[in-house]
Design a protein around this motif. Structure first.
Motif, PDB file in Angstrom:
ATOM      1  N   LEU A   1     -10.535  19.219   1.933  1.00 22.58           N
ATOM      2  CA  LEU A   1      -9.078  19.403   2.042  1.00 22.58           C
ATOM      3  C   LEU A   1      -8.750  20.871   2.302  1.00 22.58           C
ATOM      4  O   LEU A   1      -7.898  21.199   3.135  1.00 22.58           O
ATOM      5  CB  LEU A   1      -8.373  18.958   0.750  1.00 22.58           C
TER       6      LEU A   1
ATOM      7  N   ALA B   1      -0.993   8.538  -2.973  1.00 24.19           N
ATOM      8  CA  ALA B   1      -1.819   8.172  -4.125  1.00 24.19           C
ATOM      9  C   ALA B   1      -2.245   9.407  -4.914  1.00 24.19           C
ATOM     10  O   ALA B   1      -2.350   9.360  -6.140  1.00 24.19           O
ATOM     11  CB  ALA B   1      -3.048   7.386  -3.665  1.00 24.19           C
ATOM     12  N   ARG B   2      -2.494  10.504  -4.211  1.00 21.47           N
ATOM     13  CA  ARG B   2      -2.960  11.701  -4.916  1.00 21.47           C
ATOM     14  C   ARG B   2      -1.846  12.300  -5.766  1.00 21.47           C
ATOM     15  O   ARG B   2      -2.090  13.203  -6.555  1.00 21.47           O
ATOM     16  CB  ARG B   2      -3.521  12.726  -3.926  1.00 21.47           C
TER      17      ARG B   2
ATOM     18  N   TYR C   1      -5.373   2.656  -3.399  1.00 23.46           N
ATOM     19  CA  TYR C   1      -3.916   2.516  -3.363  1.00 23.46           C
ATOM     20  C   TYR C   1      -3.363   2.494  -1.947  1.00 23.46           C
ATOM     21  O   TYR C   1      -2.389   1.809  -1.657  1.00 23.46           O
ATOM     22  CB  TYR C   1      -3.252   3.680  -4.103  1.00 23.46           C
ATOM     23  N   GLU C   2      -3.963   3.288  -1.059  1.00 24.65           N
ATOM     24  CA  GLU C   2      -3.349   3.486   0.260  1.00 24.65           C
ATOM     25  C   GLU C   2      -3.896   2.534   1.316  1.00 24.65           C
ATOM     26  O   GLU C   2      -3.246   2.292   2.331  1.00 24.65           O
ATOM     27  CB  GLU C   2      -3.551   4.948   0.704  1.00 24.65           C
ATOM     28  N   ASP C   3      -5.115   2.034   1.123  1.00 28.62           N
ATOM     29  CA  ASP C   3      -5.698   1.175   2.154  1.00 28.62           C
ATOM     30  C   ASP C   3      -5.930  -0.250   1.667  1.00 28.62           C
ATOM     31  O   ASP C   3      -5.877  -1.183   2.446  1.00 28.62           O
ATOM     32  CB  ASP C   3      -7.006   1.788   2.655  1.00 28.62           C
TER      33      ASP C   3
ATOM     34  N   LEU D   1     -10.528   6.797  -4.849  1.00 23.40           N
ATOM     35  CA  LEU D   1      -9.395   6.450  -5.719  1.00 23.40           C
ATOM     36  C   LEU D   1      -8.119   6.249  -4.909  1.00 23.40           C
ATOM     37  O   LEU D   1      -7.341   5.330  -5.161  1.00 23.40           O
ATOM     38  CB  LEU D   1      -9.201   7.566  -6.760  1.00 23.40           C
ATOM     39  N   TRP D   2      -7.910   7.127  -3.931  1.00 18.29           N
ATOM     40  CA  TRP D   2      -6.687   7.033  -3.120  1.00 18.29           C
ATOM     41  C   TRP D   2      -6.783   5.883  -2.120  1.00 18.29           C
ATOM     42  O   TRP D   2      -5.789   5.265  -1.785  1.00 18.29           O
ATOM     43  CB  TRP D   2      -6.426   8.352  -2.397  1.00 18.29           C
TER      44      TRP D   2
ATOM     45  N   LEU E   1     -11.902  18.374  -2.559  1.00 14.11           N
ATOM     46  CA  LEU E   1     -11.103  19.598  -2.463  1.00 14.11           C
ATOM     47  C   LEU E   1     -11.664  20.524  -1.386  1.00 14.11           C
ATOM     48  O   LEU E   1     -10.902  21.157  -0.649  1.00 14.11           O
ATOM     49  CB  LEU E   1     -11.051  20.319  -3.814  1.00 14.11           C
TER      50      LEU E   1
ATOM     51  N   THR F   1       0.843  -1.203   0.000  1.00  7.91           N
ATOM     52  CA  THR F   1       0.000   0.000   0.000  1.00  7.91           C
ATOM     53  C   THR F   1       0.874   1.248   0.000  1.00  7.91           C
ATOM     54  O   THR F   1       1.959   1.261   0.563  1.00  7.91           O
ATOM     55  CB  THR F   1      -0.913   0.040   1.240  1.00  7.91           C
ATOM     56  N   LEU F   2       0.369   2.300  -0.633  1.00  8.49           N
ATOM     57  CA  LEU F   2       1.087   3.573  -0.629  1.00  8.49           C
ATOM     58  C   LEU F   2       0.845   4.274   0.701  1.00  8.49           C
ATOM     59  O   LEU F   2      -0.139   4.018   1.385  1.00  8.49           O
ATOM     60  CB  LEU F   2       0.594   4.456  -1.775  1.00  8.49           C
TER      61      LEU F   2
ATOM     62  N   ARG G   1      -8.046  12.149   8.616  1.00  8.98           N
ATOM     63  CA  ARG G   1      -7.394  11.868   7.339  1.00  8.98           C
ATOM     64  C   ARG G   1      -8.468  11.852   6.264  1.00  8.98           C
ATOM     65  O   ARG G   1      -9.503  11.198   6.423  1.00  8.98           O
ATOM     66  CB  ARG G   1      -6.678  10.515   7.395  1.00  8.98           C
ATOM     67  N   ILE G   2      -8.228  12.591   5.169  1.00  3.35           N
ATOM     68  CA  ILE G   2      -9.219  12.705   4.100  1.00  3.35           C
ATOM     69  C   ILE G   2      -8.741  11.899   2.906  1.00  3.35           C
ATOM     70  O   ILE G   2      -7.597  12.055   2.471  1.00  3.35           O
ATOM     71  CB  ILE G   2      -9.390  14.178   3.677  1.00  3.35           C
ATOM     72  N   SER G   3      -9.586  11.037   2.375  1.00  6.06           N
ATOM     73  CA  SER G   3      -9.160  10.232   1.246  1.00  6.06           C
ATOM     74  C   SER G   3     -10.303  10.018   0.262  1.00  6.06           C
ATOM     75  O   SER G   3     -11.403   9.650   0.655  1.00  6.06           O
ATOM     76  CB  SER G   3      -8.642   8.879   1.747  1.00  6.06           C
TER      77      SER G   3
END
Lengths: 332, 289
Positions: B85, A11-12, B126-128, B122-123, B82, A5-6, B117-119
């Protein structure tokens, strides 16, 4: 959690490193003596040149090399060479940059700015911009004489105007603006003239009547908030959030009929908690929105519109919260 | 992984299919979503322009609701993303503003300390979830699809939020398309604007701009478009008939929401993902190579 995972926030930015979109990567891509392929848009199409790379070479250095060694008739503008005069803006590989402040790329196409008439090669005619700026009366007019000296004026009051004052008038934003690229479809003045206006219109000492008169000529509510202008601004001015939006707020206060869309959305959110798009469109276009009956039916069939929801406002926790924070006593 | 989930207005009205698809796909991905039902609109572009205090209050309130649950916040709309954020950044940047907002939120017993944490979905992928796990979960690679990714604006600009020198370098959607087995293409409209934000009072900008993007995608061989934003979807899909009339050509370009594309690869059917609610018909046979 799997190890591939990143990290949060990575990722953004996917693609930045992969496409060498960082300063470090750009600076290590070429070594002295490497040939650079430069294609310049001229009257008779693209002219190709091969320029030997020199350390720290800028786009402007490449243009100077071409003018000195390959095409003495190449027309391009520059004066200060240090990001102050704003005359050397061009498009490199489709992106607006200052030739004096941009590192060369191994393969680059240099074109004149868009949305302005080309005089010759890379030189554009700035007259449309200058005419618009003059029309906007971008100066300070005091409604009253000085009250005292020095005048009381805080950083907070000048926060946005001072950012607009960083503008060097290079026209990068004007070239990048998609609404301007549509020509006279709307009355939008474009980012560059609006930033010029913001320098004084966002100054609290300016005369409100004059500011209102200027704002009426900007078509500012036709800005689509795409941030293309901010992306290319060499002075890093937050054009949308620091200039256009504060000017929209001024317009809403001084020329309310300009801000109908924004005020309608606010009042819909204040009563419902969320936006019902049909309610917004009905509010803005009135009965004419219903005239395109086939379209309305198509939307209805796919349940893209829901008249029951639109005409029957339900009280929900969200509408309670919105009423609390946007209600009558909180009008801006 | 558990998230506080903020669908936004569009996914609860015009693009209700997006909300349904997101819940289904999240369950398949092992994401536990707690939908924030008392959350309001983030204010789109309009509220933030004319009423900054109201705008920051509504957005910080959403962040505070997530913080109260002790959860990160997942969004599925570019503009909402946005907005939260920006509100989060302004909250950390301006202690006076932070104090004002917290004083107002105290009426409801809410308080924000700046930790959410804002995601965007799409993110989150990849991140989770991670690329390896996502590849494992792909049941039906979409080898028949040639996909044009349409990022929109607010997920990749302004530069002070996303750090791109040139937002056209963003690759998140193309890489995802590859993971799901599709063939991504490069075209001029990838990170351009759909023009949604002025469409309520004047559709012409949206129609003209988006017409060019769809034509460019089609010229490069795309059979489907995918977007992470329901507002872009509204223009790309919902206005396509008007766009066709404007350009004088049949475009017939199906447009998927990002969770729908993921869902198809995970083995969900177009019907389950409510692709039938779109204005432009999507042919499920097209997914098979």
């Amino acid at each position: 959690v799997v190890s591939d995972t990143l990290l949060p926030g990575e990722a953004r930015q996917l693609g930045r490193r992969e496409n060498h979109d960082t300063l470090a990567a750009r600076n290590t891509r070429l070594t002295a003596g490497d040939p650079i392929t430069v294609r310049v848009r001229r009257a008779d199409g693209l002219a190709e040149f091969h320029v030997p790379y020199r350390k720290w070479m800028r786009v402007l250095d490449a243009l100077n090399w071409i003018a000195e060694n390959a095409a003495s008739d190449l027309a391009y503008r520059w004066f200060c060479g240090s990001k102050m005069c704003g005359t050397c803006a061009v498009r490199v590989n489709g992106r607006e940059v200052l030739a004096c402040w941009e590192a060369v790329e191994p393969d680059m196409t240099i074109e004149p700015l868009r949305n302005l008439p080309v005089v010759r090669d890379l030189i554009v005619d700035r007259a449309p911009y200058e005419r618009k700026v003059a029309e906007l009366e971008p100066w300070l007019e005091r409604p009253r004489p000085y009250e005292s000296f020095p005048e009381p004026l805080s950083h907070r009051q000048m926060k946005n105007a001072s950012k607009a004052l960083d503008c060097i008038g290079c026209m990068c934003c004007y070239s990048a603006c998609p609404v301007i690229s549509l020509g006279n479809l709307t009355d939008f003045a474009g980012p560059a003239p609006i930033v010029q206006l913001g320098q004084t219109a966002l100054d609290p000492r300016n005369d409100a009547t004059k500011v209102a008169r200027s704002l009426k000529l900007t078509g500012i509510f036709n800005c689509i908030s795409c941030y293309k202008c901010e992306e290319v601004c060499p002075a890093s001015i937050p054009i949308v959030s620091g200039v256009i939006e504060p000017l929209k707020a001024k317009a809403a206060a001084l020329v309310p009929e300009m801000a109908r869309h924004s005020m309608a959305l606010r009042s819909i959110v204040a009563t419902r908690g969320y936006v019902d798009p049909s309610a917004l469109v009905l509010r803005l276009r009135g009965i004419t929105a219903l005239l395109d009956l086939p379209r309305a039916l198509r939307l209805l069939v796919r349940r893209k519109i829901d008249p029951v929801k639109t005409f029957w406002k339900r009280k929900t926790p969200a509408s309670d919260a919105a009423a609390r924070y946007l209600g009558r006593e909180h009008q801006p | 992984v558990k998230f506080a989930y903020y669908p936004g207005c569009s996914a609860r009205s015009t693009c209700a299919e997006l909300n349904e698809a997101t819940h289904l796909v999240a369950a398949r991905l092992g994401l536990d979503l707690l939908q924030l039902d008392s959350a309001t609109c983030t204010g789109a572009r309009e509220l933030r322009a004319i009423d900054p205090v109201g705008f920051f209050t509504l957005n910080v309130r959403i962040l505070a609701l997530a913080e109260r649950e002790g959860l990160p916040l997942m969004t599925i709309c570019n503009t909402c993303t946005l907005n939260v954020l920006d509100a989060h950044a302004a909250f950390l940047d301006d202690p006076d503003l932070a104090a004002t907002i917290n004083a107002r939120l105290a009426e409801e017993g809410l308080r924000y300390s700046g930790r959410t944490r804002i995601s965007h979905f799409l993110w989150v992928l990849y991140e989770d979830i991670g690329e390896a796990r996502l590849r494992m979960l792909v049941k039906r690679p979409l080898s028949g699809l040639t996909v044009a990714a349409f990022y929109g604006c607010h997920i990749t600009r302004p530069p002070q939020r996303y750090k791109f020198v040139d937002s056209r370098n963003n690759l998140a959607l193309e890489r995802l398309a590859e993971i799901l087995g599709c063939r991504p293409i490069d075209y001029s409209g990838r990170t351009e604007c759909c023009g949604f934000h002025t469409a309520a009072h004047d559709e012409r900008i949206a129609i003209k701009l988006t017409g060019e993007h769809i034509q460019s995608a089609k010229a490069k061989g795309a059979t489907t478009m995918v977007t992470p934003c329901p507002l872009c979807h509204t223009v790309l899909d919902g206005f396509q008939r008007e766009i066709e009339r404007d350009v004088g050509k049949v475009l017939d370009m199906p447009v998927l929401h990002l969770p729908q594309l993921v869902g198809l690869a995970l083995g969900l059917t177009p019907r389950q993902l409510r692709i039938d609610r779109h204005m432009v018909k999507f042919d499920p046979r097209a997914t098979i190579g």
